[in-house]
Motif scaffolding. Sequence first.
Motif, PDB file in Angstrom:
ATOM      1  N   GLU A  88       0.679  -1.221   0.024  1.00  0.00           N
ATOM      2  CA  GLU A  88       0.129  -0.012  -0.057  1.00  0.00           C
ATOM      3  C   GLU A  88       0.921   1.422  -0.017  1.00  0.00           C
ATOM      4  O   GLU A  88       0.708   2.030  -0.999  1.00  0.00           O
ATOM      5  CB  GLU A  88      -1.034  -0.030   1.193  1.00  0.00           C
ATOM      6  CG  GLU A  88      -2.190  -0.980   1.188  1.00  0.00           C
ATOM      7  CD  GLU A  88      -3.035  -0.744   2.267  1.00  0.00           C
ATOM      8  OE1 GLU A  88      -3.003   0.313   3.087  1.00  0.00           O
ATOM      9  OE2 GLU A  88      -3.971  -1.890   2.504  1.00  0.00           O
ATOM     10  N   LEU A  93     -10.056   0.485   5.823  1.00  0.00           N
ATOM     11  CA  LEU A  93     -10.066  -0.897   6.259  1.00  0.00           C
ATOM     12  C   LEU A  93     -10.123  -1.721   4.900  1.00  0.00           C
ATOM     13  O   LEU A  93     -10.540  -1.737   3.907  1.00  0.00           O
ATOM     14  CB  LEU A  93     -11.502  -1.103   6.940  1.00  0.00           C
ATOM     15  CG  LEU A  93     -11.350  -2.418   7.843  1.00  0.00           C
ATOM     16  CD1 LEU A  93     -10.366  -2.393   9.013  1.00  0.00           C
ATOM     17  CD2 LEU A  93     -12.853  -2.842   8.462  1.00  0.00           C
ATOM     18  N   ARG A  94      -9.071  -3.006   5.180  1.00  0.00           N
ATOM     19  CA  ARG A  94      -9.066  -3.947   4.052  1.00  0.00           C
ATOM     20  C   ARG A  94     -10.052  -5.023   4.385  1.00  0.00           C
ATOM     21  O   ARG A  94     -10.338  -5.279   5.575  1.00  0.00           O
ATOM     22  CB  ARG A  94      -7.662  -4.199   3.887  1.00  0.00           C
ATOM     23  CG  ARG A  94      -6.692  -3.300   3.510  1.00  0.00           C
ATOM     24  CD  ARG A  94      -5.207  -3.469   3.679  1.00  0.00           C
ATOM     25  NE  ARG A  94      -4.934  -4.876   3.423  1.00  0.00           N
ATOM     26  CZ  ARG A  94      -3.844  -5.102   2.512  1.00  0.00           C
ATOM     27  NH1 ARG A  94      -3.538  -4.412   1.601  1.00  0.00           N
ATOM     28  NH2 ARG A  94      -3.444  -6.654   2.273  1.00  0.00           N
ATOM     29  N   LYS A  95     -10.343  -5.946   3.458  1.00  0.00           N
ATOM     30  CA  LYS A  95     -10.996  -7.011   3.578  1.00  0.00           C
ATOM     31  C   LYS A  95     -10.126  -7.970   4.569  1.00  0.00           C
ATOM     32  O   LYS A  95     -10.922  -8.852   5.338  1.00  0.00           O
ATOM     33  CB  LYS A  95     -11.108  -7.813   2.248  1.00  0.00           C
ATOM     34  CG  LYS A  95     -11.874  -7.145   1.304  1.00  0.00           C
ATOM     35  CD  LYS A  95     -12.050  -7.911  -0.021  1.00  0.00           C
ATOM     36  CE  LYS A  95     -13.034  -7.233  -0.957  1.00  0.00           C
ATOM     37  NZ  LYS A  95     -13.281  -7.987  -2.194  1.00  0.00           N
ATOM     38  N   ASP A  96      -8.884  -7.999   4.603  1.00  0.00           N
ATOM     39  CA  ASP A  96      -8.196  -8.843   5.567  1.00  0.00           C
ATOM     40  C   ASP A  96      -8.112  -8.405   7.138  1.00  0.00           C
ATOM     41  O   ASP A  96      -7.414  -9.098   7.871  1.00  0.00           O
ATOM     42  CB  ASP A  96      -6.960  -9.237   5.107  1.00  0.00           C
ATOM     43  CG  ASP A  96      -5.933  -8.140   4.998  1.00  0.00           C
ATOM     44  OD1 ASP A  96      -6.404  -7.070   5.377  1.00  0.00           O
ATOM     45  OD2 ASP A  96      -4.718  -8.110   4.706  1.00  0.00           O
ATOM     46  N   GLY A  97      -8.659  -7.384   7.310  1.00  0.00           N
ATOM     47  CA  GLY A  97      -8.733  -6.626   8.609  1.00  0.00           C
ATOM     48  C   GLY A  97      -7.613  -5.599   8.745  1.00  0.00           C
ATOM     49  O   GLY A  97      -7.884  -4.948   9.920  1.00  0.00           O
ATOM     50  N   HIS A  98      -6.807  -5.698   8.194  1.00  0.00           N
ATOM     51  CA  HIS A  98      -5.639  -4.561   8.257  1.00  0.00           C
ATOM     52  C   HIS A  98      -6.344  -3.425   7.828  1.00  0.00           C
ATOM     53  O   HIS A  98      -7.256  -3.249   6.870  1.00  0.00           O
ATOM     54  CB  HIS A  98      -4.343  -5.186   7.431  1.00  0.00           C
ATOM     55  CG  HIS A  98      -3.669  -5.922   8.134  1.00  0.00           C
ATOM     56  ND1 HIS A  98      -3.980  -7.218   7.702  1.00  0.00           N
ATOM     57  CD2 HIS A  98      -2.542  -6.033   8.577  1.00  0.00           C
ATOM     58  CE1 HIS A  98      -2.966  -8.206   8.372  1.00  0.00           C
ATOM     59  NE2 HIS A  98      -2.134  -7.349   8.880  1.00  0.00           N
ATOM     60  N   GLY A  99      -5.684  -1.967   8.323  1.00  0.00           N
ATOM     61  CA  GLY A  99      -6.340  -0.636   7.858  1.00  0.00           C
ATOM     62  C   GLY A  99      -5.351   0.250   8.467  1.00  0.00           C
ATOM     63  O   GLY A  99      -4.465   0.120   9.189  1.00  0.00           O
ATOM     64  N   ARG A 154     -10.226  -2.308  13.040  1.00  0.00           N
ATOM     65  CA  ARG A 154     -11.321  -1.708  13.445  1.00  0.00           C
ATOM     66  C   ARG A 154     -11.677  -1.792  14.904  1.00  0.00           C
ATOM     67  O   ARG A 154     -11.898  -0.746  15.612  1.00  0.00           O
ATOM     68  CB  ARG A 154     -12.394  -2.937  12.859  1.00  0.00           C
ATOM     69  CG  ARG A 154     -13.994  -2.216  13.223  1.00  0.00           C
ATOM     70  CD  ARG A 154     -15.193  -3.153  12.688  1.00  0.00           C
ATOM     71  NE  ARG A 154     -14.906  -3.499  11.232  1.00  0.00           N
ATOM     72  CZ  ARG A 154     -15.537  -2.888  10.413  1.00  0.00           C
ATOM     73  NH1 ARG A 154     -16.181  -1.951  11.056  1.00  0.00           N
ATOM     74  NH2 ARG A 154     -15.507  -3.025   9.197  1.00  0.00           N
TER      75      ARG A 154
END
Length: 214
Positions: free
Chosen positions: A40, A135-141, A183
Amino acid sequence: MPHDHDDFAVEPVRGLPEALPEGEHILWQGQPAWWPLLTESLSFWWVAGYFTFLFAWRTVAGAATETWADAATAASFFLVLGLIVCALLLVVAVMQAKATVYTITNRRVAMRIGAALTMTLNLPFRKIANASLGLRKDGHGSIALELMEDDGARLSYIMTWPHVRPWKMKHTQPALRCIPDARKVAAILSEAAETAVSEPVIERVPAARPVAAE
């Protein structure tokens, strides 16, 4: 003779330049995940794709005057160069993730950032106007912090990169980048900030001296 060495052993509290004052305590600490930071913040796939495109373009162009094998061999320079650049980006991502410590206390957000030149940002909740979660789908953000401008303080985008919200250069927004379970961290930050801001600020004002009658 091998030995363990901690570059930040002088820190009284991990990730902080000084001990916490009375009444302040840590609610959460964490670091960026190096792979999301690489993809990213450092645009790993874009860079890899760019050099792959150069290789393909040079191969197709060269095939007009030589064999495909010779054209691909000549164009392999771009693949080698791309591998070197991608390897450097990977090293930077790992070093940045290892050197960074994000801290949320009941009064502020602290960010120890920088692999070569280390600096610590102390951001009291009363100086934070807004926080936004990506937020990303894998929970990272990433959690970007919009700062108030009433005190005239400005952060340098270059000095704090990659721990900033991308492309917000005029009004730099420091960010907790690529953290796991973002989150949950955002909820901790939100609750702590609301509690801290709602507390009354008591300022000590020196008592006025009585004026002698003339």
